[in-house]
Motif scaffolding. Sequence first.
Motif, mmCIF file in Angstrom:
data_model
loop_
_atom_site.group_PDB
_atom_site.id
_atom_site.type_symbol
_atom_site.label_atom_id
_atom_site.label_comp_id
_atom_site.label_asym_id
_atom_site.label_seq_id
_atom_site.Cartn_x
_atom_site.Cartn_y
_atom_site.Cartn_z
ATOM 1 N N VAL A 131 -37.541 19.568 64.879
ATOM 2 C CA VAL A 131 -37.532 18.562 65.945
ATOM 3 C C VAL A 131 -38.828 17.758 65.932
ATOM 4 C CG1 VAL A 131 -37.564 18.254 68.461
ATOM 5 C CG2 VAL A 131 -35.852 19.728 67.417
ATOM 6 N N GLN A 132 -39.954 18.429 65.726
ATOM 7 C CA GLN A 132 -41.240 17.731 65.675
ATOM 8 C C GLN A 132 -41.282 16.740 64.504
ATOM 9 O OE1 GLN A 132 -43.680 21.284 65.549
ATOM 10 N NE2 GLN A 132 -44.614 20.754 67.534
ATOM 11 N N ILE A 133 -40.728 17.141 63.383
ATOM 12 C CA ILE A 133 -40.686 16.252 62.218
ATOM 13 C C ILE A 133 -39.901 14.991 62.568
ATOM 14 C CG2 ILE A 133 -39.776 15.971 59.872
ATOM 15 C CD1 ILE A 133 -40.236 19.046 59.542
ATOM 16 N N LEU A 134 -38.733 15.175 63.147
ATOM 17 C CA LEU A 134 -37.884 14.027 63.479
ATOM 18 C C LEU A 134 -38.507 13.163 64.575
ATOM 19 C CD1 LEU A 134 -34.411 15.782 63.271
ATOM 20 C CD2 LEU A 134 -35.411 14.184 61.623
ATOM 21 N N GLU A 135 -39.191 13.783 65.536
ATOM 22 C CA GLU A 135 -39.862 13.007 66.579
ATOM 23 C C GLU A 135 -40.971 12.138 65.976
ATOM 24 O OE1 GLU A 135 -40.945 16.117 69.319
ATOM 25 O OE2 GLU A 135 -39.164 15.740 70.560
ATOM 26 N N ARG A 136 -41.717 12.698 65.036
ATOM 27 C CA ARG A 136 -42.768 11.917 64.365
ATOM 28 C C ARG A 136 -42.165 10.763 63.574
ATOM 29 N NH1 ARG A 136 -47.345 15.636 61.560
ATOM 30 N NH2 ARG A 136 -48.823 15.414 63.270
ATOM 31 N N LEU A 137 -41.083 11.048 62.886
ATOM 32 C CA LEU A 137 -40.438 9.990 62.110
ATOM 33 C C LEU A 137 -39.914 8.883 63.026
ATOM 34 C CD1 LEU A 137 -38.562 12.103 59.407
ATOM 35 C CD2 LEU A 137 -40.575 10.648 59.075
ATOM 36 N N LEU A 138 -39.350 9.249 64.176
ATOM 37 C CA LEU A 138 -38.868 8.253 65.129
ATOM 38 C C LEU A 138 -40.018 7.381 65.612
ATOM 39 C CD1 LEU A 138 -36.721 6.899 66.848
ATOM 40 C CD2 LEU A 138 -37.001 8.743 68.538
#
Length: 126
Positions: free
Chosen positions: A75-82
């Motif tokens: 989730v943290q990875i995807l939040e950073r990418l967003l």
Amino acid sequence: MNIPDDFPRAPSLASLPGAQPKVSVRLDATSGKYVGSSNADATGERYAVCIDLVEQLVAKCRRNRSTKYAELSEVQILERLLAQLLGTDWGSPSEMAWVIRKTAVDLGWEIPDSAVVLNTLLGNSK
């Protein structure tokens, strides 16, 4: 092209003054001709760009999951990418939230709340 129902679509609006009947058209950049003002072509082009981004992000996440992203949750990875995507001009915020949701689904990861909340705030119920 089969565009999913949850892909964000911009409304097609035209305001034409006067009492006489009118037809709304736009100049097609590729052909140089005037065409009906349907957003179908533009939506298809935007969808193609977003799918390309999804494919790139899926490959990046798979490649870097055990190295560069090792200390982060999915989730943290995807939040950073967003957050990174929202800082670009590659698409609208609703399109970038859709890209992250689709990336999560393709990876089998949990969809980050930020991608869902952003979608809701922008008025996209799907």
